[in-house]
Design a protein around this motif. Structure first.
Motif, PDB file in Angstrom:
ATOM      1  N   GLY A 197      19.168  17.893 -10.945  1.00  0.00           N
ATOM      2  CA  GLY A 197      19.987  16.737 -11.328  1.00  0.00           C
ATOM      3  C   GLY A 197      19.986  15.671 -10.248  1.00  0.00           C
ATOM      4  O   GLY A 197      18.964  15.414  -9.615  1.00  0.00           O
ATOM      5  N   ARG A 198      21.136  15.078  -9.996  1.00  0.00           N
ATOM      6  CA  ARG A 198      21.210  13.988  -9.010  1.00  0.00           C
ATOM      7  C   ARG A 198      21.530  14.509  -7.604  1.00  0.00           C
ATOM      8  O   ARG A 198      22.289  13.892  -6.864  1.00  0.00           O
ATOM      9  CB  ARG A 198      22.220  12.939  -9.477  1.00  0.00           C
ATOM     10  N   TYR A 199      20.907  15.628  -7.261  1.00  0.00           N
ATOM     11  CA  TYR A 199      21.090  16.208  -5.921  1.00  0.00           C
ATOM     12  C   TYR A 199      20.732  15.181  -4.839  1.00  0.00           C
ATOM     13  O   TYR A 199      21.417  15.061  -3.832  1.00  0.00           O
ATOM     14  CB  TYR A 199      20.212  17.459  -5.765  1.00  0.00           C
ATOM     15  N   TRP A 200      19.636  14.445  -5.093  1.00  0.00           N
ATOM     16  CA  TRP A 200      19.208  13.433  -4.130  1.00  0.00           C
ATOM     17  C   TRP A 200      20.335  12.439  -3.859  1.00  0.00           C
ATOM     18  O   TRP A 200      20.639  12.119  -2.705  1.00  0.00           O
ATOM     19  CB  TRP A 200      17.968  12.705  -4.673  1.00  0.00           C
ATOM     20  N   CYS A 201      20.928  11.960  -4.943  1.00  0.00           N
ATOM     21  CA  CYS A 201      21.974  10.933  -4.809  1.00  0.00           C
ATOM     22  C   CYS A 201      23.145  11.397  -3.942  1.00  0.00           C
ATOM     23  O   CYS A 201      23.638  10.641  -3.124  1.00  0.00           O
ATOM     24  CB  CYS A 201      22.519  10.560  -6.178  1.00  0.00           C
ATOM     25  N   TRP A 202      23.566  12.594  -4.161  1.00  0.00           N
ATOM     26  CA  TRP A 202      24.805  13.022  -3.497  1.00  0.00           C
ATOM     27  C   TRP A 202      24.550  13.657  -2.133  1.00  0.00           C
ATOM     28  O   TRP A 202      25.483  13.885  -1.372  1.00  0.00           O
ATOM     29  CB  TRP A 202      25.599  13.974  -4.395  1.00  0.00           C
ATOM     30  N   LEU A 207      21.004  13.345  -0.207  1.00  0.00           N
ATOM     31  CA  LEU A 207      19.864  12.940   0.607  1.00  0.00           C
ATOM     32  C   LEU A 207      19.597  11.437   0.673  1.00  0.00           C
ATOM     33  O   LEU A 207      18.908  10.975   1.579  1.00  0.00           O
ATOM     34  CB  LEU A 207      18.584  13.645   0.098  1.00  0.00           C
ATOM     35  N   CYS A 208      20.076  10.676  -0.274  1.00  0.00           N
ATOM     36  CA  CYS A 208      19.723   9.255  -0.335  1.00  0.00           C
ATOM     37  C   CYS A 208      20.280   8.497   0.884  1.00  0.00           C
ATOM     38  O   CYS A 208      21.498   8.477   1.108  1.00  0.00           O
ATOM     39  CB  CYS A 208      20.271   8.637  -1.622  1.00  0.00           C
ATOM     40  N   PRO A 209      19.424   7.854   1.676  1.00  0.00           N
ATOM     41  CA  PRO A 209      19.909   7.116   2.843  1.00  0.00           C
ATOM     42  C   PRO A 209      20.852   5.969   2.469  1.00  0.00           C
ATOM     43  O   PRO A 209      21.825   5.703   3.158  1.00  0.00           O
ATOM     44  CB  PRO A 209      18.627   6.561   3.479  1.00  0.00           C
ATOM     45  N   ARG A 210      20.561   5.302   1.335  1.00  0.00           N
ATOM     46  CA  ARG A 210      21.427   4.191   0.927  1.00  0.00           C
ATOM     47  C   ARG A 210      22.786   4.730   0.473  1.00  0.00           C
ATOM     48  O   ARG A 210      23.824   4.148   0.787  1.00  0.00           O
ATOM     49  CB  ARG A 210      20.772   3.383  -0.190  1.00  0.00           C
ATOM     50  N   GLY A 211      22.764   5.837  -0.252  1.00  0.00           N
ATOM     51  CA  GLY A 211      24.022   6.453  -0.688  1.00  0.00           C
ATOM     52  C   GLY A 211      24.868   6.843   0.519  1.00  0.00           C
ATOM     53  O   GLY A 211      26.075   6.618   0.547  1.00  0.00           O
ATOM     54  N   HIS A 233      32.693   0.885  -2.918  1.00  0.00           N
ATOM     55  CA  HIS A 233      31.592   1.173  -1.991  1.00  0.00           C
ATOM     56  C   HIS A 233      30.380   1.819  -2.658  1.00  0.00           C
ATOM     57  O   HIS A 233      29.251   1.546  -2.293  1.00  0.00           O
ATOM     58  CB  HIS A 233      32.093   1.997  -0.795  1.00  0.00           C
ATOM     59  N   ARG A 234      30.598   2.689  -3.644  1.00  0.00           N
ATOM     60  CA  ARG A 234      29.458   3.321  -4.323  1.00  0.00           C
ATOM     61  C   ARG A 234      29.190   2.681  -5.685  1.00  0.00           C
ATOM     62  O   ARG A 234      28.516   3.270  -6.537  1.00  0.00           O
ATOM     63  CB  ARG A 234      29.729   4.816  -4.525  1.00  0.00           C
ATOM     64  N   GLY A 235      29.693   1.481  -5.895  1.00  0.00           N
ATOM     65  CA  GLY A 235      29.542   0.825  -7.194  1.00  0.00           C
ATOM     66  C   GLY A 235      28.090   0.682  -7.635  1.00  0.00           C
ATOM     67  O   GLY A 235      27.768   0.866  -8.807  1.00  0.00           O
ATOM     68  N   TRP A 236      27.222   0.371  -6.681  1.00  0.00           N
ATOM     69  CA  TRP A 236      25.806   0.213  -7.030  1.00  0.00           C
ATOM     70  C   TRP A 236      25.247   1.493  -7.659  1.00  0.00           C
ATOM     71  O   TRP A 236      24.422   1.441  -8.566  1.00  0.00           O
ATOM     72  CB  TRP A 236      24.987  -0.157  -5.778  1.00  0.00           C
ATOM     73  N   CYS A 237      25.685   2.644  -7.162  1.00  0.00           N
ATOM     74  CA  CYS A 237      25.138   3.924  -7.634  1.00  0.00           C
ATOM     75  C   CYS A 237      25.380   4.144  -9.135  1.00  0.00           C
ATOM     76  O   CYS A 237      24.695   4.940  -9.762  1.00  0.00           O
ATOM     77  CB  CYS A 237      25.715   5.082  -6.830  1.00  0.00           C
ATOM     78  N   VAL A 238      26.348   3.460  -9.692  1.00  0.00           N
ATOM     79  CA  VAL A 238      26.619   3.603 -11.128  1.00  0.00           C
ATOM     80  C   VAL A 238      25.517   2.932 -11.957  1.00  0.00           C
ATOM     81  O   VAL A 238      25.183   3.391 -13.047  1.00  0.00           O
ATOM     82  CB  VAL A 238      28.012   3.008 -11.477  1.00  0.00           C
ATOM     83  N   ILE A 239      24.948   1.862 -11.398  1.00  0.00           N
ATOM     84  CA  ILE A 239      23.932   1.123 -12.164  1.00  0.00           C
ATOM     85  C   ILE A 239      22.541   1.194 -11.521  1.00  0.00           C
ATOM     86  O   ILE A 239      21.593   0.587 -12.029  1.00  0.00           O
ATOM     87  CB  ILE A 239      24.336  -0.363 -12.354  1.00  0.00           C
ATOM     88  N   CYS A 240      22.397   1.931 -10.438  1.00  0.00           N
ATOM     89  CA  CYS A 240      21.110   2.026  -9.726  1.00  0.00           C
ATOM     90  C   CYS A 240      20.016   2.551 -10.670  1.00  0.00           C
ATOM     91  O   CYS A 240      20.184   3.606 -11.303  1.00  0.00           O
ATOM     92  CB  CYS A 240      21.278   2.978  -8.538  1.00  0.00           C
ATOM     93  N   PRO A 241      18.903   1.835 -10.780  1.00  0.00           N
ATOM     94  CA  PRO A 241      17.831   2.286 -11.680  1.00  0.00           C
ATOM     95  C   PRO A 241      17.303   3.680 -11.330  1.00  0.00           C
ATOM     96  O   PRO A 241      16.940   4.450 -12.218  1.00  0.00           O
ATOM     97  CB  PRO A 241      16.733   1.235 -11.485  1.00  0.00           C
ATOM     98  N   MET A 242      17.285   4.009 -10.039  1.00  0.00           N
ATOM     99  CA  MET A 242      16.779   5.325  -9.645  1.00  0.00           C
ATOM    100  C   MET A 242      17.774   6.432  -9.986  1.00  0.00           C
ATOM    101  O   MET A 242      17.383   7.530 -10.366  1.00  0.00           O
ATOM    102  CB  MET A 242      16.443   5.338  -8.139  1.00  0.00           C
ATOM    103  N   GLY A 243      19.044   6.119  -9.859  1.00  0.00           N
ATOM    104  CA  GLY A 243      20.057   7.087 -10.271  1.00  0.00           C
ATOM    105  C   GLY A 243      19.998   7.300 -11.778  1.00  0.00           C
ATOM    106  O   GLY A 243      20.096   8.427 -12.271  1.00  0.00           O
ATOM    107  N   PHE A 244      19.812   6.216 -12.500  1.00  0.00           N
ATOM    108  CA  PHE A 244      19.702   6.261 -13.966  1.00  0.00           C
ATOM    109  C   PHE A 244      18.511   7.138 -14.374  1.00  0.00           C
ATOM    110  O   PHE A 244      18.631   8.009 -15.244  1.00  0.00           O
ATOM    111  CB  PHE A 244      19.525   4.832 -14.489  1.00  0.00           C
ATOM    112  N   LEU A 245      17.374   6.919 -13.698  1.00  0.00           N
ATOM    113  CA  LEU A 245      16.161   7.669 -14.021  1.00  0.00           C
ATOM    114  C   LEU A 245      16.348   9.168 -13.719  1.00  0.00           C
ATOM    115  O   LEU A 245      15.950  10.028 -14.509  1.00  0.00           O
ATOM    116  CB  LEU A 245      14.977   7.098 -13.222  1.00  0.00           C
ATOM    117  N   GLN A 246      16.974   9.458 -12.582  1.00  0.00           N
ATOM    118  CA  GLN A 246      17.226  10.865 -12.235  1.00  0.00           C
ATOM    119  C   GLN A 246      18.096  11.536 -13.287  1.00  0.00           C
ATOM    120  O   GLN A 246      17.859  12.683 -13.683  1.00  0.00           O
ATOM    121  CB  GLN A 246      17.928  10.948 -10.884  1.00  0.00           C
ATOM    122  N   GLU A 247      19.100  10.805 -13.742  1.00  0.00           N
ATOM    123  CA  GLU A 247      19.999  11.343 -14.763  1.00  0.00           C
ATOM    124  C   GLU A 247      19.225  11.672 -16.040  1.00  0.00           C
ATOM    125  O   GLU A 247      19.409  12.728 -16.636  1.00  0.00           O
ATOM    126  CB  GLU A 247      21.080  10.291 -15.040  1.00  0.00           C
TER     127      GLU A 247
END
Ligand code: SF4
Length: 131
Positions: A23-28, A30-34, A109-123
């Motif tokens: 799933g979104r393991y990267w997001c929560w 490993l992601c440097p931006r996150g 602060h994490r608002g971008w992560c809701v609409i991030c294309p990479m987060g969307f794709l991972q989902e």
């Protein structure tokens, strides 16, 4: 500098495969931006409610299509120049980071992560593993 773009591509390939299994393991984790948004932007954020539109599936899909369309169009116009292609991914990373900082500062602060294309794709990819 454009070579950094290939690091971005390698990271994308890695987290897209990872997302199928975890799933979104990267997001929560490993992601440097996150991590930057969590550690730095959380201290400066206005901590407002996100606009309702952010959670709409069609809006997230629209953002994804716009970003991917932009990247594909730029690659098609690069004439196969590898330096130029690398710089497209660097530019994409910089632009999305600036947007993430603006959203993080003025809304959440994490608002971008809701609409991030990479987060969307991972989902979406992780959803394939659940079917
Ligand atoms: S949603 Fe995007 S910016 Fe946020 S943690 Fe995931 S990949 Fe990184």
């Amino acid at each position: 500098m454009p070579l950094l773009g290939y690091l971005v591509v390698a990271m994308m390939a890695f987290f897209l495969v990872l997302s199928f299994f975890m799933g979104r393991y990267w997001c929560w984790n490993l992601c440097p931006r996150g991590a930057f948004l969590d550690i730095v932007m959380s201290k400066f954020s206005a901590k407002r409610q996100l606009p309702l539109i952010f959670s709409k599936g069609w809006f997230r899909l629209l953002i994804f299509i716009l970003f991917m369309g932009f990247v594909v169009m730029r690659i098609l116009h690069s004439g196969g120049n590898l330096i130029l292609i690398g710089s497209i991914f660097v530019a994409m990373c910089l632009v999305t980071t600036v947007i993430a900082i603006v959203i993080g500062a003025f809304i959440k602060h994490r608002g971008w992560c809701v609409i991030c294309p990479m987060g969307f794709l991972q989902e979406k990819i992780s959803g394939l593993n659940k079917k």
